[in-house]
Design a protein around this motif. Sequence first.
Motif, PDB file in Angstrom:
ATOM      1  N   VAL A  91     -45.365 -59.696 -12.776  1.00 64.12           N
ATOM      2  CA  VAL A  91     -45.483 -60.855 -13.667  1.00 64.12           C
ATOM      3  C   VAL A  91     -44.137 -61.188 -14.315  1.00 64.12           C
ATOM      4  N   LEU A  92     -43.431 -60.172 -14.791  1.00 62.74           N
ATOM      5  CA  LEU A  92     -42.153 -60.413 -15.473  1.00 62.74           C
ATOM      6  C   LEU A  92     -41.096 -60.943 -14.509  1.00 62.74           C
ATOM      7  N   ARG A  94     -41.712 -62.587 -11.729  1.00 67.66           N
ATOM      8  CA  ARG A  94     -42.122 -63.950 -11.337  1.00 67.66           C
ATOM      9  C   ARG A  94     -41.738 -64.962 -12.409  1.00 67.66           C
ATOM     10  N   ARG A  95     -41.913 -64.611 -13.663  1.00 65.74           N
ATOM     11  CA  ARG A  95     -41.534 -65.517 -14.749  1.00 65.74           C
ATOM     12  C   ARG A  95     -40.020 -65.686 -14.838  1.00 65.74           C
ATOM     13  N   GLU A  96     -39.296 -64.630 -14.560  1.00 65.37           N
ATOM     14  CA  GLU A  96     -37.835 -64.664 -14.653  1.00 65.37           C
ATOM     15  C   GLU A  96     -37.197 -65.393 -13.479  1.00 65.37           C
ATOM     16  N   GLN A  97     -37.641 -65.078 -12.259  1.00 65.05           N
ATOM     17  CA  GLN A  97     -36.996 -65.586 -11.061  1.00 65.05           C
ATOM     18  C   GLN A  97     -37.682 -66.819 -10.475  1.00 65.05           C
ATOM     19  N   GLY A  98     -38.934 -67.044 -10.880  1.00 63.02           N
ATOM     20  CA  GLY A  98     -39.660 -68.200 -10.349  1.00 63.02           C
ATOM     21  C   GLY A  98     -40.257 -67.985  -8.981  1.00 63.02           C
ATOM     22  N   THR A  99     -40.129 -66.785  -8.430  1.00 61.62           N
ATOM     23  CA  THR A  99     -40.656 -66.489  -7.110  1.00 61.62           C
ATOM     24  C   THR A  99     -40.778 -64.987  -6.951  1.00 61.62           C
TER      25      THR A  99
END
Length: 274
Positions: A91-92, A94-99
């Motif tokens: 989750v972290l 995905r939120r940081e990198q967008g993918t």
Amino acid sequence: MIPAPQPAAVLTARPAYTGDRPIDAEPSQPPQYSFARILWTWAAAALPMAFLAWVVAPRLWTAFDGPSAWPRAIILCLTLGLIWQFVLVAVLVRREQGTLRWSVVKEALWLRAPRSPRTGRRGGWLWLLIVPLVVGIAAKELLVTIPIPVPADRDLGLFLRSDAGRDFFAGNWTWFALLVTMWVFNTVLGEELLFRGLLLPRMQRACGRWDWVVNGLLFTAYHLHVPWAMPKVLLDTLIVVYPSRRYRSAVLGIAAHSVQSVVFAILVLLLVLR
């Protein structure tokens, strides 16, 4: 029509060279965490594990029968907590990198070959660093004795050596698979991924040159679910964290700690095959 010249910012940089051999380009630095965010991430991993071990497991214990009731309860709870850590990391990131594409994730979590800080080259003989790390951890287990008693009902090793443990695991592929799942999420997809893959690369701004020491202390304090193990965990961690930091590869710590899991898996497999 003559094509417009490309801006310098979008030109592809050429790799640096030493002689006729290229040096791997330095990867981009992951976004840095504040100390408050570091502590929040630590709490998001440590507190659920402590809650599962000290609150949920004793209640789940009553749902099982026989001498294996408590080991089954604690194994289930710890496995759930370790899976949660994998979800937290996903989750972290995905939120940081967008993918969650592998090409992005492996750089964001340092899931890459070790990189020489002097030459910039990756892999090769640097993979041999795993050998002294494993030897160091094994030597610590053999030579270091810390007089902190382990509660008998929470000592999985004691259960495995008992007649009840041997009888329980004989032919029991279901619980063997669950134990293997717990170990995989422990040293590959859970603890190591979170502390060495997610946190360590993001601690430099808040902790400076001692980020690896702070990471080791946080990892030790994370073991609220097994506080008697903290001294040995600290020794283990200080053996593997600095190389992971110096060579910018979480894979070193993951590989070194996974050897222990492989040994335990083989021992339990021998019980299953009885």
